[in-house]
Design an enzyme around this catalytic site. Structure first.
Site, PDB file in Angstrom:
ATOM      1  CG  ASP A 112     -23.035 -34.151 -18.853  1.00  0.00           C
ATOM      2  OD1 ASP A 112     -23.960 -34.539 -18.122  1.00  0.00           O
ATOM      3  OD2 ASP A 112     -21.893 -33.894 -18.432  1.00  0.00           O
ATOM      4  CG  HIS A 147      11.746 -22.214 -34.871  1.00  0.00           C
ATOM      5  ND1 HIS A 147      12.365 -22.848 -35.909  1.00  0.00           N
ATOM      6  CD2 HIS A 147      10.622 -21.662 -35.400  1.00  0.00           C
ATOM      7  CE1 HIS A 147      11.679 -22.668 -37.021  1.00  0.00           C
ATOM      8  NE2 HIS A 147      10.608 -21.946 -36.742  1.00  0.00           N
ATOM      9  CG  ASP A 197      10.648 -19.115 -32.586  1.00  0.00           C
ATOM     10  OD1 ASP A 197      10.301 -20.021 -31.819  1.00  0.00           O
ATOM     11  OD2 ASP A 197      11.824 -18.789 -32.757  1.00  0.00           O
ATOM     12  CG  ASP A 205      19.766 -25.212 -28.981  1.00  0.00           C
ATOM     13  OD1 ASP A 205      18.867 -24.475 -29.413  1.00  0.00           O
ATOM     14  OD2 ASP A 205      20.963 -25.116 -29.316  1.00  0.00           O
ATOM     15  CE1 TYR A 235      14.089 -10.207 -31.194  1.00  0.00           C
ATOM     16  CE2 TYR A 235      15.747  -8.570 -30.618  1.00  0.00           C
ATOM     17  CZ  TYR A 235      15.415  -9.799 -31.139  1.00  0.00           C
ATOM     18  OH  TYR A 235      16.400 -10.635 -31.601  1.00  0.00           O
ATOM     19  CB  ALA A 291      24.446 -30.604 -33.877  1.00  0.00           C
ATOM     20  NE  ARG A 305      20.653 -17.220 -31.973  1.00  0.00           N
ATOM     21  CZ  ARG A 305      20.295 -16.992 -30.720  1.00  0.00           C
ATOM     22  NH1 ARG A 305      20.622 -15.864 -30.119  1.00  0.00           N
ATOM     23  NH2 ARG A 305      19.598 -17.885 -30.034  1.00  0.00           N
ATOM     24  CD  GLU A 334      23.991 -24.950 -40.110  1.00  0.00           C
ATOM     25  OE1 GLU A 334      22.935 -24.310 -40.231  1.00  0.00           O
ATOM     26  OE2 GLU A 334      25.040 -24.450 -39.629  1.00  0.00           O
TER      27      GLU A 334
END
Ligand code: ADQ
Length: 758
Positions: free
Chosen positions: A694, A179, A155, A388, A101, A394, A289, A396
């Site tokens: 081919d 995301h 994600d 981002d 993480y 933005a 954040r 909201e």
């Protein structure tokens, strides 16, 4: 493990974080709501899902509960997660947390994908732990998934998971959504070769891969092409056995929830209290954040520049800065926090007055009601990420502007800028631009504010979080997961049986191309040598007295002679300029001129010099520029240009220009595999004929075949052939099946051909 979920078709969401975070307080476990875009977005989606999705699927959520949990506490966490959140927790160890993480996810992928390459660390231990944790997610998933369930993985923490699940459950429907931004190849290639390849392969285990913006989709498809060589057609990738759809699904917010909350008594009360504290200055809001990608420092510098350059705004405006603690264990984050707090202190010290504090700074998470109250009362929202994926803040803010006033200043580096063109768009790297945008916003007339807000609201109302998920899930449910076949006329087992039966009862003509048909392409042609098994196979087929087998190739006769000269088969070199019948000598098919080569050769060399990895092959009656070893995109671009040039230059001479598989070839007109194959087919009536190739040059052969002939194109390009096979391995299996049929039929040891030795 019994997870208590029933097996009707369900949506299984997998993300690193669950909608709740486990916290330890006085030895007791507590469940707290998770912050952050993915968790909040998905949570509000699940709340509305039952009404909005056509399939109304049940759901469950698999993810990490946000903290390490002791062995004794695990059963209690499991029970509560299932009962209250329909969740199945995946427990990670301290080591996972450090290396997976905080390590690979947040010190490698996050900085790199947000275009901070200098901050990215390339630690092999992080990578190995990333692989382990993706495996660790796979195991509980396999226990949870029912046969009809559909999986939606979220994600950058879980980019290997789609292919891990695909390997175990080939027919399950898998969606993946990223995301954060997907970077351009020049950035992505900074990952070590093996990692970058495995990540792309991991993602391509999904049936649908989604991004917020067209740019991210385009960059991903570019990386797929350059790393794995798959080209897309309108966002669809045709892999060897499956189709992967790569689409754009801009995530929205729960518009109604924000919009309607503004009038709730709780929010109104919050607003009044805040107003009392803040007085009657204009309010500029900043909510994020805590993350260096969000451009918080740049925002502060822009605000300070406003106060510096436009002193009339001093004491008349307040910047309200709310920062949610995030990834506090990581040094870069701690560094940003210290820098941020220093800068806030400096600006307040420099411009503040007894009765006015320029910046009110809060380092904490706030409740939904407080957040909506802040959105609803702020005159300006200042959103300046340096990069981002989308940016929900933005959206909201716009959704919460019930009175249709307010101004959004938005970084053009946020995915949201693609949809919110009526915001004031700025480059966050330029503090003067931020300052001027602030001045413009603070002075904007109400009428203009309303005009802009209305347009943005109408978009966000329609494209809300449900619409985002509905479109993604509809795409996922619409496909035949893992079973979609990119080859509509694939030679089926039944058709193959028919073909073998036909072969067994006839005199046979077999026309085979070599490169790409009997062997895979290699970086350089000399590396694509036939192996012992292939030589044995051709020897068997050629030695059968009922067969006439010919290899038709663009290669020079010396190579064909060297590799196949001792076999009982016919050969055609340079597409038929030279031919050799079984056990005879080479001869020219017709008189050919090659004078044009002296003029064309320098042109090909000029192009080859411009494309590193490209080279020119000079044959007796043809010239070829090969660019298989060159950079995929550069090679293809230059080859198209060269083809155009050559077509113009050769208009008056009797040659043909062909753009084939990673080659551009000039050869004499009137010589092609169609003409040369006729030589072997003459007078063969309705015998069994099988032609396999081919390339574009093999199409001449297919179109010249009589009705009833079997023709097979290898690969998935458009063709005149009757059927497709996927690759040389499938061709090899077909030829082996023909030989097995012969052996069953004839079964006489005296007549069986001898295998080659040595
Ligand atoms: P994030 O990087 O977390 O998400 P963002 O999209 O802005 O960024 O979402 C933040 C969420 O946290 C918002 O819903 C916001 O309301 C909430 N939040 C922010 N500050 C808060 C505070 N002080 N208190 C409470 N809540 C707060 C990632 C990507 C983004 C992408 C989202 C969704 O980095 O680019 O938009 O996922 O895909």
């Amino acid at each position: 493990m019994n997870n208590g979920f029933h097996t009707a078709q369900r949506l299984v969401i997998v993300s690193n974080r669950l909608p709740f975070t486990v916290e330890q307080r006085d030895g007791q476990i507590e469940f707290k709501e998770s912050a952050g875009g993915v968790a909040t977005g998905l949570k509000s989606l699940l709340e509305t899902m039952q009404d909005s999705l056509p399939h109304k699927p049940e759901y469950c959520w698999v993810g990490w509960p946000g903290a390490t949990v002791s062995e004794e506490q695990k059963p209690a966490v499991l029970d509560r997660a299932q009962a209250e959140y329909r969740s199945c927790p995946v427990f990670l160890s301290e080591e996972d947390f450090d290396k997976f993480y905080e390590g690979f996810c947040n010190k490698t992928i996050w900085p790199l994908f947000h275009y901070f390459p200098a901050a990215a660390q390339y630690d092999e231990n992080y990578w190995l732990q990333y692989k382990n944790v993706n495996e660790a997610f796979c195991a509980p998933l396999l226990e949870v998934i029912g046969p009809d369930d559909v999986l939606w993985i979220h994600d950058y923490h879980l980019m290997l998971l789609p292919s891990l699940v695909r390997k175990r459950l080939p027919k399950i429907g898998i969606g993946f959504f990223l995301h954060i931004p997907f970077p351009q190849f020049e950035i992505y290639r900074l990952l070590p070769v093996q990692w970058r390849r495995e990540i792309i392969e991991g993602l391509l285990g999904a049936d649908v891969v989604g991004f917020h913006t067209h740019d991210h989709q385009k960059y991903f498809l570019g990386c797929v092409q350059r790393i794995l060589g798959y080209k897309h057609k309108i966002g669809q990738l045709l892999l060897d056995r499956r189709i992967v759809k790569v689409g754009v699904f801009p995530m929205g917010v729960d518009y109604r929830r924000f919009h309607e909350a503004v009038m709730s008594p709780e929010v109104q009360q919050e607003k009044q209290q805040l107003r009392k504290i803040l007085g009657d200055t204009k309010i500029v809001l900043s909510v994020d954040r805590q993350d260096y990608s969000k451009g918080i420092i740049h925002r502060l510098e822009g605000y300070a520049t406003l106060l510096e350059k436009h002193p009339q705004w001093r004491e008349k405006v307040t910047l309200l800065m709310i920062v949610v603690p995030s990834r506090i264990g990581i040094q870069d984050y701690q560094g940003t926090k210290n820098h941020l707090e220093e800068l806030v202190g400096k600006i307040n010290g420099k411009f503040g007055a007894i009765n006015w504090t320029p910046i009110i700074y809060q380092y904490r998470s706030v409740s939904f009601e407080t957040l909506v109250a802040l959105y609803a009362m702020s005159d300006v929202a200042l959103v300046t990420p340096l990069r981002d994926g989308m940016n929900l803040v933005a959206k909201e803010y716009i959704a919460s502007r019930m009175d249709k006033t307010g101004v959004l200043i938005l970084s053009e580096m946020a995915g949201a800028a693609r949809e919110l063109a009526d915001a004031i768009l700025i480059n966050p790297n330029h503090r003067e631009e931020i300052a001027e945008a602030l001045k413009l916003a603070l002075e904007m007339r109400r009428q203009e504010q309303t005009q802009r807000i209305r347009l943005m609201q109408s978009r966000l109302r329609r494209y809300d979080v449900s619409r985002w998920a509905t479109e993604f899930i509809a795409e996922l449910f619409s496909i035949d997961p893992g079973r979609a076949r990119p080859f509509p006329r694939l030679l089926t087992p039944a058709a193959q049986t028919g073909l073998i039966q036909h072969y067994d009862r006839s005199p046979n003509r077999l026309l085979l191309d070599y490169d790409g048909t009997l062997v895979r392409f290699a970086k350089y042609p000399q590396l694509a040598k036939p192996d012992r098994q292939l030589l044995n196979c051709l020897n068997h087929l050629g030695a059968n007295p009922r067969n006439e087998l010919v290899l038709l190739s663009g290669r020079v006769k010396a190579t064909l002679e060297n590799w196949f000269g001792s076999l009982p088969i016919g050969l055609a070199a340079e597409h038929g300029a030279w031919i050799k019948e079984r056990e005879k000598s080479w001869e020219k098919l017709k008189l050919l001129c090659a004078e044009w080569k002296t003029r064309m050769c320098p042109i090909l060399h000029t192009y080859a010099d411009r494309i590193p990895g490209a080279w020119v092959e000079e044959k007796e009656f043809s010239l070829a520029l090969h660019y298989r070893a060159a950079d995929e995109e550069r090679g293809a671009l230059a080859a198209r240009e060269l083809t155009d040039d050559l077509l113009a230059l050769t208009a008056n001479i009797d040659v043909q220009v062909l753009h084939g598989n990673k080659t551009v070839e000039i050869r004499n007109a009137g010589i092609h595999k169609g003409i040369v194959s006729q030589r072997w087919l003459l007078n063969c009536g309705s015998d069994f004929i099988l032609a396999i190739g081919d390339d574009l040059t093999d199409e001449d052969m297919f179109t010249g075949l009589p009705a009833g002939a079997h023709s097979i194109r290898v690969g998935n390009s458009p063709t005149q052939a009757r059927n497709y096979l996927r690759g040389p391995d499938d061709v090899s299996m077909l030829l082996d099946a023909l030989i097995k049929g012969e052996q069953l039929d004839e079964c006489s040891p005296d007549t069986a051909p001898q295998a080659l030795h040595g």
